[in-house]
Design a protein around this motif. Sequence first.
Motif, PDB file in Angstrom:
ATOM      1  N   PRO A  24       0.827  -1.202   0.000  1.00 13.83           N
ATOM      2  CA  PRO A  24       0.000   0.000   0.000  1.00 13.83           C
ATOM      3  C   PRO A  24       0.868   1.263   0.000  1.00 13.83           C
ATOM      4  O   PRO A  24       2.090   1.187   0.123  1.00 13.83           O
ATOM      5  CB  PRO A  24      -0.808  -0.121   1.303  1.00 13.83           C
ATOM      6  N   TYR A  61       3.426   1.855   3.044  1.00 10.77           N
ATOM      7  CA  TYR A  61       4.353   0.810   3.476  1.00 10.77           C
ATOM      8  C   TYR A  61       5.760   1.332   3.760  1.00 10.77           C
ATOM      9  O   TYR A  61       6.513   0.699   4.497  1.00 10.77           O
ATOM     10  CB  TYR A  61       4.385  -0.339   2.462  1.00 10.77           C
ATOM     11  N   TRP A  82       7.966  -5.716   1.773  1.00 11.03           N
ATOM     12  CA  TRP A  82       6.584  -6.206   1.728  1.00 11.03           C
ATOM     13  C   TRP A  82       6.537  -7.589   1.077  1.00 11.03           C
ATOM     14  O   TRP A  82       5.883  -8.502   1.569  1.00 11.03           O
ATOM     15  CB  TRP A  82       5.721  -5.209   0.955  1.00 11.03           C
ATOM     16  N   GLY A 102      -1.570  -5.098  11.429  1.00 16.30           N
ATOM     17  CA  GLY A 102      -2.085  -4.529  10.192  1.00 16.30           C
ATOM     18  C   GLY A 102      -1.340  -4.989   8.959  1.00 16.30           C
ATOM     19  O   GLY A 102      -1.946  -5.312   7.934  1.00 16.30           O
ATOM     20  N   VAL A 103      -0.017  -5.019   9.032  1.00 15.52           N
ATOM     21  CA  VAL A 103       0.800  -5.445   7.902  1.00 15.52           C
ATOM     22  C   VAL A 103       0.533  -6.914   7.593  1.00 15.52           C
ATOM     23  O   VAL A 103       0.297  -7.285   6.435  1.00 15.52           O
ATOM     24  CB  VAL A 103       2.299  -5.214   8.200  1.00 15.52           C
ATOM     25  N   ARG A 154      -2.053  -8.772   8.429  1.00 12.59           N
ATOM     26  CA  ARG A 154      -3.433  -8.956   7.980  1.00 12.59           C
ATOM     27  C   ARG A 154      -3.584  -8.568   6.519  1.00 12.59           C
ATOM     28  O   ARG A 154      -4.204  -9.280   5.725  1.00 12.59           O
ATOM     29  CB  ARG A 154      -4.381  -8.136   8.844  1.00 12.59           C
ATOM     30  N   ARG A 155      -3.008  -7.426   6.129  1.00 13.13           N
ATOM     31  CA  ARG A 155      -3.123  -6.963   4.741  1.00 13.13           C
ATOM     32  C   ARG A 155      -2.440  -7.936   3.780  1.00 13.13           C
ATOM     33  O   ARG A 155      -2.959  -8.232   2.703  1.00 13.13           O
ATOM     34  CB  ARG A 155      -2.505  -5.570   4.622  1.00 13.13           C
ATOM     35  N   ILE A 156      -1.277  -8.455   4.167  1.00 12.46           N
ATOM     36  CA  ILE A 156      -0.576  -9.418   3.312  1.00 12.46           C
ATOM     37  C   ILE A 156      -1.387 -10.701   3.178  1.00 12.46           C
ATOM     38  O   ILE A 156      -1.522 -11.250   2.077  1.00 12.46           O
ATOM     39  CB  ILE A 156       0.845  -9.705   3.857  1.00 12.46           C
ATOM     40  N   GLN A 206      -4.615 -11.002   3.384  1.00 12.43           N
ATOM     41  CA  GLN A 206      -5.758 -10.710   2.523  1.00 12.43           C
ATOM     42  C   GLN A 206      -5.342 -10.684   1.052  1.00 12.43           C
ATOM     43  O   GLN A 206      -6.067 -11.194   0.189  1.00 12.43           O
ATOM     44  CB  GLN A 206      -6.379  -9.364   2.918  1.00 12.43           C
ATOM     45  N   GLN A 207      -4.181 -10.122   0.769  1.00  7.61           N
ATOM     46  CA  GLN A 207      -3.705 -10.093  -0.612  1.00  7.61           C
ATOM     47  C   GLN A 207      -3.381 -11.499  -1.111  1.00  7.61           C
ATOM     48  O   GLN A 207      -3.663 -11.837  -2.269  1.00  7.61           O
ATOM     49  CB  GLN A 207      -2.477  -9.190  -0.729  1.00  7.61           C
ATOM     50  N   GLN A 248      -6.595 -13.125  -2.065  1.00 10.60           N
ATOM     51  CA  GLN A 248      -7.063 -12.671  -3.372  1.00 10.60           C
ATOM     52  C   GLN A 248      -6.295 -13.342  -4.502  1.00 10.60           C
ATOM     53  O   GLN A 248      -6.846 -13.605  -5.566  1.00 10.60           O
ATOM     54  CB  GLN A 248      -6.928 -11.160  -3.494  1.00 10.60           C
TER      55      GLN A 248
END
Length: 155
Positions: free
Chosen positions: A30, A33, A52, A98-99, A101-103, A105-106, A109
Amino acid sequence: MVNVLEVPADRFIKRLAQYIKENIPEVKPPSWYMFVKTGSFKEKPPTDLDWWYIRAASILRKLYKTGGPIGLSEFRTIYGGRQRRGVRPPIQRKAGGGVIRRILQQLEQAQLVRRTKKGRVLTPQAIALMDRIAFEIAREYAKENPEYAKYLASS
C-alpha cells in the motif's frame, strides 16, 4: 522430490519474494508501506524497499512449514521481538497486526492462501508453486556444493 524445507531458507524466501513481485499483481504494497514500523518494539521502518514481498514470502514459508492453520495472533507472535526499555529488563512484544493482515488478505485474493475456521492454510496451487521454486534452488545449490548433489541423488 525436493520440498521447501530442504533448501536454504534465505535463498528460498528471496526467490519467492522476487516471483511474487514479478508475477502476482494482487500482492502489492500500500501507499503507506514505506513509513510504517512492523512492530511497537522497532525503532525505525524497514530499510529494504522490497520488504513487503519478503514478508509475504516468509508468511507463505511459515504456512508451508507448519502445515496446519495459523491465525493472525500466531503470526504476530512469530514476527514479534524484544522491546528494549532502557534500564528495565526487555520484554517480548507482538508484531503489528495490520501489515500481516493486509498481506494475508492479498494472498487470499491471489488464491495462494485460504481461510478456515482456525486460521489460514495454503492452497494446492501455492504448494505446487513453492515446491517448483524449491526444486530450482536445489539444482542451483547442487551445482555449487557437490556434497548437496549427493544428498539430492539419494533422495
